[in-house]
Design an enzyme around this catalytic site. Sequence first.
Site, PDB file in Angstrom:
ATOM      1  N   HIS A 470       0.301   5.856  -3.855  1.00  0.00           N
ATOM      2  CA  HIS A 470       0.766   6.256  -2.521  1.00  0.00           C
ATOM      3  C   HIS A 470       2.232   5.869  -2.327  1.00  0.00           C
ATOM      4  O   HIS A 470       3.046   6.672  -1.842  1.00  0.00           O
ATOM      5  CB  HIS A 470      -0.122   5.587  -1.463  1.00  0.00           C
ATOM      6  CG  HIS A 470       0.225   5.949  -0.051  1.00  0.00           C
ATOM      7  ND1 HIS A 470      -0.617   6.670   0.763  1.00  0.00           N
ATOM      8  CD2 HIS A 470       1.313   5.652   0.709  1.00  0.00           C
ATOM      9  CE1 HIS A 470      -0.062   6.825   1.952  1.00  0.00           C
ATOM     10  NE2 HIS A 470       1.116   6.204   1.938  1.00  0.00           N
ATOM     11  N   GLU A 471       2.596   4.635  -2.711  1.00  0.00           N
ATOM     12  CA  GLU A 471       3.973   4.176  -2.506  1.00  0.00           C
ATOM     13  C   GLU A 471       4.941   4.865  -3.458  1.00  0.00           C
ATOM     14  O   GLU A 471       6.079   5.173  -3.080  1.00  0.00           O
ATOM     15  CB  GLU A 471       4.056   2.652  -2.660  1.00  0.00           C
ATOM     16  CG  GLU A 471       3.201   1.880  -1.674  1.00  0.00           C
ATOM     17  CD  GLU A 471       3.345   2.358  -0.242  1.00  0.00           C
ATOM     18  OE1 GLU A 471       4.479   2.667   0.182  1.00  0.00           O
ATOM     19  OE2 GLU A 471       2.326   2.457   0.460  1.00  0.00           O
ATOM     20  N   HIS A 474       6.015   8.081  -2.040  1.00  0.00           N
ATOM     21  CA  HIS A 474       7.079   7.941  -1.038  1.00  0.00           C
ATOM     22  C   HIS A 474       8.460   7.936  -1.688  1.00  0.00           C
ATOM     23  O   HIS A 474       9.421   8.488  -1.130  1.00  0.00           O
ATOM     24  CB  HIS A 474       6.895   6.653  -0.243  1.00  0.00           C
ATOM     25  CG  HIS A 474       5.988   6.778   0.942  1.00  0.00           C
ATOM     26  ND1 HIS A 474       6.254   7.652   1.983  1.00  0.00           N
ATOM     27  CD2 HIS A 474       4.838   6.132   1.255  1.00  0.00           C
ATOM     28  CE1 HIS A 474       5.284   7.536   2.897  1.00  0.00           C
ATOM     29  NE2 HIS A 474       4.412   6.630   2.473  1.00  0.00           N
TER      30      HIS A 474
END
Length: 510
Positions: A470-471, A474
């Site tokens: 998820h990070e 980003h």
Amino acid sequence: MGETIDRAPEQNELVAAFIAELRHWRAIAGYSQKSLAKQIGYDSSYISKVENASLSPSREFAEKADAALHAGRALVRRWKAMHDAGIGPEARAHGGSAGDPQSTPGTALVVEHEDAALSFHGGMVETHVRRLLRNVGIEPVTSYLIRISVDRFPGDPERSNRLYRKDPLTWEEINLRARCGEEPMTWRVVHDRDAFKELWLLFENSDGRFPLYQGESTWIEYIYTVPEDKWGPWWKRAIRLPTRRLSLAVILPAERQPTVWGLETSMTAEATPFRTPFTKELNGDNVAFRWSTDDPPLHARFRVEWKFKNPNVAGEEDLGMDQMSPSDKMRAAGVVQEGESILAEVARPFDLPAEAEDARRVVSELGAKMERIAQVHTFAKGMGLAAPQIGIGRAAAVVRTPEDHVITLLNPRIVGESATVNEQYEGCLSFFDVRGMVPRPDVIEVEHQDIEGNILITEFTAGVARLVAHEIDHLFGTLYRARMRLGVLPIPVAQYTGTGKRWGFPSRDH
């Protein structure tokens, strides 16, 4: 060095103000001169000359630097003030920007003890710093540099800029007082900006001078105040000189039910909670949180933050927190929200180890922000935060597992993943009002770097793999909505039943 020419004092002040603004936002964003130059397409020598006051910046430079540093047009306004005063891009400002007086060749200071306290009094925040200085050099010390910096809304520079443009921090509010032993100290201002003051405390007053000579020690102390509505819920102590002992106290109104935490960043990129806990002491209407450490590393930064569970000051950022939407809570905590362009951009990698100090600053900011966010919401599944989510377009992210293990990721990218996939609900701090069902690999392999620039490959599984993936998304400008199956939409958080629970995985992944 460029040729210098004489200018009027007011023009020199405008040049100095631009330089101070540029350095301030570079420090917040974690950019060195070299890394900023690379980001905006300038030679690093250009920025060096601008910051040494031997070259006046162009409008193009001010615009590009402001955008890259997310300075909320502060640099452009400083440039316009210079332009309106007749200072052109080809001009050379007289003199230069002075460095720390304690860095003069021959002088060498050691801080035997720094004792600092922050407290609230009648709508004002008071900072009281005492330092026991020892001159271990060969030249007498005649001045000492201090800085007063405020940021009401960390992570939202435009909002802070609007506040301080409308209502600048004034010297009357600061009400600075300084002493060396029993002698009052005078001072000379270096920079005077809306939200930042820098000055030299002088070892002199109207009665005479009292330099600190070789081998001598003395206590200096200074006190200043800032209105509470101009002060954010954080306080940072930086170790700029060799220091034998650091002690600090944060004294807050007990009726507001304060919660306090601290984060340390030193010569590695890891940002860690204070190694020892605060002591807590109730004293009348106040509660004092105290902490100390011996021999803190040079260049370490110790950041204290707090949250009031029962705020009672008009305008307090946490007022009505229980009535806020989840996304509004994250916005108030300084998380960039969906719709901001930085969330759709590819973050710029660090050149390691050359940009090690930049990386440390960014990781420190991420860690501090995660501590703040953890006071707002319970993260049973663990949590993560990427630099773009706090307005910094660099390739850094921090993940905290449910077991409270912190994973720091610099320049990460996924280089391998399992064929098996699981689908679970995820939340994103940048649009926290919904939860989305997102398929992710059970196992991922991530290539990343340590602070020395060594390339590492680490395998992550199950819930940690999901957090890390998820990070990393980003950092490549991707939000989890893009990962959801076609036709599947996020659900309102009110319909989500997994809050406070861990993800479910086969036992082999636990």
